[in-house]
Write an enzyme that holds these catalytic residues in place. Structure first.
Site, PDB file in Angstrom:
ATOM      1  N   GLY A   1       0.707  -1.243   0.130  1.00  0.00           N
ATOM      2  CA  GLY A   1       0.026  -0.048  -0.166  1.00  0.00           C
ATOM      3  C   GLY A   1       0.826   1.315  -0.134  1.00  0.00           C
TER       4      GLY A   1
ATOM      5  NE  ARG B   1      17.438  16.084  -6.074  1.00  0.00           N
ATOM      6  CZ  ARG B   1      16.366  17.101  -6.031  1.00  0.00           C
ATOM      7  NH1 ARG B   1      16.670  17.745  -4.906  1.00  0.00           N
ATOM      8  NH2 ARG B   1      15.479  17.447  -7.047  1.00  0.00           N
TER       9      ARG B   1
ATOM     10  NE  ARG C   1      -2.132  -4.569  -1.261  1.00  0.00           N
ATOM     11  CZ  ARG C   1      -1.775  -3.901  -0.117  1.00  0.00           C
ATOM     12  NH1 ARG C   1      -0.688  -4.226   0.437  1.00  0.00           N
ATOM     13  NH2 ARG C   1      -2.289  -3.024   0.296  1.00  0.00           N
ATOM     14  CE1 TYR C   2       4.337 -10.460 -10.296  1.00  0.00           C
ATOM     15  CE2 TYR C   2       6.438 -10.748  -9.054  1.00  0.00           C
ATOM     16  CZ  TYR C   2       5.594 -11.147 -10.182  1.00  0.00           C
ATOM     17  OH  TYR C   2       6.038 -12.015 -11.041  1.00  0.00           O
TER      18      TYR C   2
ATOM     19  CG  ASP D   1       3.840  -6.912   7.663  1.00  0.00           C
ATOM     20  OD1 ASP D   1       3.242  -6.227   6.873  1.00  0.00           O
ATOM     21  OD2 ASP D   1       3.326  -7.708   8.210  1.00  0.00           O
TER      22      ASP D   1
ATOM     23  CB  SER E   1       7.489  -4.261   1.080  1.00  0.00           C
ATOM     24  OG  SER E   1       6.078  -4.063   0.510  1.00  0.00           O
TER      25      SER E   1
ATOM     26  CB  THR F   1       2.774   0.754   5.713  1.00  0.00           C
ATOM     27  OG1 THR F   1       1.205   0.521   6.153  1.00  0.00           O
ATOM     28  CG2 THR F   1       3.443   0.295   7.078  1.00  0.00           C
TER      29      THR F   1
ATOM     30  CG  ASP G   1      -2.066  -0.591   7.892  1.00  0.00           C
ATOM     31  OD1 ASP G   1      -2.741   0.545   7.450  1.00  0.00           O
ATOM     32  OD2 ASP G   1      -2.113  -1.767   7.528  1.00  0.00           O
TER      33      ASP G   1
ATOM     34  CG  ASP H   1       1.389  -2.842   9.981  1.00  0.00           C
ATOM     35  OD1 ASP H   1       2.156  -2.287   9.255  1.00  0.00           O
ATOM     36  OD2 ASP H   1       0.516  -3.800   9.608  1.00  0.00           O
TER      37      ASP H   1
ATOM     38  NE  ARG I   1     -16.138  16.099  18.489  1.00  0.00           N
ATOM     39  CZ  ARG I   1     -15.635  15.916  19.746  1.00  0.00           C
ATOM     40  NH1 ARG I   1     -14.420  15.002  19.780  1.00  0.00           N
ATOM     41  NH2 ARG I   1     -15.890  16.453  20.752  1.00  0.00           N
TER      42      ARG I   1
ATOM     43  NE  ARG J   1      -2.643  -5.828   5.288  1.00  0.00           N
ATOM     44  CZ  ARG J   1      -1.373  -5.844   4.317  1.00  0.00           C
ATOM     45  NH1 ARG J   1      -1.994  -6.853   3.280  1.00  0.00           N
ATOM     46  NH2 ARG J   1      -0.415  -5.676   4.351  1.00  0.00           N
TER      47      ARG J   1
ATOM     48  CD  GLU K   1      -8.479  -2.198   7.071  1.00  0.00           C
ATOM     49  OE1 GLU K   1      -9.533  -2.131   6.325  1.00  0.00           O
ATOM     50  OE2 GLU K   1      -7.107  -2.125   7.134  1.00  0.00           O
TER      51      GLU K   1
ATOM     52  NE  ARG L   1     -27.797   7.927   9.091  1.00  0.00           N
ATOM     53  CZ  ARG L   1     -28.927   7.414   9.922  1.00  0.00           C
ATOM     54  NH1 ARG L   1     -29.044   6.391  10.682  1.00  0.00           N
ATOM     55  NH2 ARG L   1     -30.057   8.040   9.543  1.00  0.00           N
TER      56      ARG L   1
ATOM     57  CB  VAL M   1     -10.144   9.518   1.961  1.00  0.00           C
ATOM     58  CG1 VAL M   1     -10.682   9.344   3.294  1.00  0.00           C
ATOM     59  CG2 VAL M   1      -9.965  10.999   1.644  1.00  0.00           C
TER      60      VAL M   1
ATOM     61  NE  ARG N   1      -2.766   2.732   0.066  1.00  0.00           N
ATOM     62  CZ  ARG N   1      -3.188   1.774  -0.150  1.00  0.00           C
ATOM     63  NH1 ARG N   1      -3.949   0.763   0.903  1.00  0.00           N
ATOM     64  NH2 ARG N   1      -3.091   1.451  -1.366  1.00  0.00           N
TER      65      ARG N   1
END
Ligand code: ADP
Ligand code: F6P
Length: 320
Positions: A11, A25, A72-73, A103, A105, A125, A127, A129, A154, A171, A222, A243, A250, A252
C-alpha cells in the site's frame, strides 16, 4: 557500490516520495547511479527499471502517493519469482536495493537478503505496524487526514444526537484507530489488540448520554470487523441511532505532513549510507529521537509491533 535501485511496494503511503527523493539525491551526491523500479516487485521481475536523475525527483517532496507506483505481487513469495528478480537486478548492473514498504515488502527484502542480494528496508505504510521502528512513513499524515474528517462528522453527530462508528484502516493493527480515537475525543476505541464486549461499548455511550453528551464517536479499526457489522451488533444491544462512516482510501492520499517528509528524508539518506558501507539485510527505523538499524530477518522473525497501548487507558479515563 556503483549503482543502486529503489522501489516502493504494498500500500502506498505519504512520505514515500520524500524517501525516494532522498535516496536519489544522496546517491547522486556521492557519485552513484540510482535506478527506480516501477510497480514494486512486479516491476522488478518484469525488468521495469529506469535511471533517475536529480530532476526526476524535483517537486515531489510535497506529493502523496509514489512516483515509482506500487503493486501487490504475491508471486514474489515464491523462490522462482525472487530468483527472476535477482536476474533482472544483475542484468541492470544493480549492486544494492532499497525497498520502501510494509511488512510484506520487508519479507521480499528479507528473501533477497537470504539469496545474497544486499537489500535495505524503509518502513512505509500508513498502518504503522512494522516491527523495529516506532513510526512508519505515512502514519502521521494518515492520522491527521482522519482527524480532519472526524472533526466534520462530530458536527453532524451533535446535530442529530447520533452515534457514529468510524471505520479506519489498519489491516491488522489498531494504531490509526488508537491515535485518532484519542485525538478526536472518541468515547470508544475498538482495536484488535484489546478485547472488548458490546456491553462495555454500550455502557461508554450511555455514560456520555446520561451526562448530556450529544454525540458519540466510536473509532473502529478495520482489523476487528467492518463498521456495518459492528453497527448491527451494537444496535442489537441497545436502542441507538447509528451511522457508519468508512473513511477508506482517502486515508492513504494527500500531501505528506512535515513529520513524514522529514522521516522519509532521514530514512532515504541513511539507507544509501548503509549500502555504501557494504551493508545489506538491514531495516532502518526510528526509536524515540534516534535513527536505528536492525537486521531485517531478525526483525521479522523475532520482533513484534505493538501500538502504544497506554493511549487506550488514557482515553478511557479522559473521554467519557
Ligand atoms: P505491505 O508491504 O504494505 O505489507 P503486502 O503485504 O501486500 O504489503 O506486501 C507487498 C508485496 O511484498 C507483496 O505483494 C509481495 O510482492 C511482497 N511479499 C509479501 N510477502 C512476501 C513474502 N513472504 N516473501 C516475499 N515477498 C513477499
Ligand atoms: O497496508 C495499508 C492498507 O492501507 C491497509 O490499511 C488496508 O487494509 C490495505 O492497505 C488496503 O489495501 P488495498 O489498497 O489493496 O485495498
Amino acid at each position: 557500490m556503483k549503482r543502486i535501485a529503489v522501489l516502493t511496494s504494498g500500500g502506498d503511503a505519504p512520505g514515500m516520495n520524500a524517501a525516494i527523493r532522498a535516496v536519489v539525491r544522496k546517491g547522486i551526491y556521492d557519485g552513484l547511479e540510482v535506478y527506480g523500479i516501477n510497480y514494486g516487485y512486479a516491476g522488478m521481475v518484469a525488468g521495469d527499471f529506469r535511471r533517475l536523475t536529480i530532476d526526476d525527483v524535483g517537486d515531489t517532496i510535497s506529493r502523496g502517493g509514489t512516483i515509482l507506483y506500487s503493486a501487490r505481487y504475491p508471486e514474489f513469495s515464491q523462490i522462482e519469482g525472487q530468483k527472476k528478480g535477482i536476474e533482472q537486478l544483475k542484468k541492470f548492473g544493480i549492486d544494492g536495493l532499497i525497498v520502501i514498504g510494509g511488512d510484506g515488502s520487508y519479507r521480499g527484502g528479507a528473501a533477497l537478503t537470504r539469496l545474497g542480494f544486499p537489500t535495505i528496508g524503509i518502513p512505509g505504510t500508513i498502518d504503522n505496524d512494522i516491527p523495529g521502528t516506532d513510526y512508519t512513513l505515512g502514519f502521521d499524515t494518515a492520522i491527521n487526514t482522519v482527524l480532519d474528517s472526524v472533526d466534520k462528522i462530530r458536527d453532524t453527530a451533535t446535530s442529530h444526537i447520533r452515534t457514529f462508528i468510524i471505520e479506519v484502516m489498519g489491516r491488522n493493527a489498531g494504531d490509526i484507530a488508537l491515535w485518532t480515537g484519542i485525538g478526536s475525543g472518541a468515547e470508544s476505541i475498538v482495536i484488535p489488540e484489546k478485547d472488548f464486549t458490546m456491553d462495555e461499548v454500550l455502557a461508554e455511550i450511555q455514560e456520555g448520554r446520561a451526562r448530556g453528551k450529544k454525540h458519540t464517536i466510536i473509532m473502529l479499526a478495520e482489523g476487528v470487523m467492518s463498521g456495518t457489522e459492528f453497527a448491527e451488533k451494537l444496535e442489537e444491544h441497545g436502542d441507538l441511532h447509528t451511522r457508519v462512516t468508512v473513511l477508506g482510501h482517502v486515508q492513504r492520499g494527500g500531501s505528506p505532513s512535515a513529520r513524514d517528509r522529514v522521516l522519509g528524508s532521514i530514512f532515504g539518506y541513511n539507507a544509501v549510507k548503509l549500502l555504501e558501507e557494504g551493508k545489506g539485510g538491514i531495516c532502518v527505523g526510528v526509536k524515540g529521537d534516534e535513527v536505528v538499524f536492525n537486521d531485517i530477518i531478525d526483525t521479522l522473525e523475532n520482533q513484534k509491533h505493538l501500538p502504544l497501548l497506554s493511549l487506550y487507558q488514557i482515553n478511557k479515563e479522559i473521554s467519557f
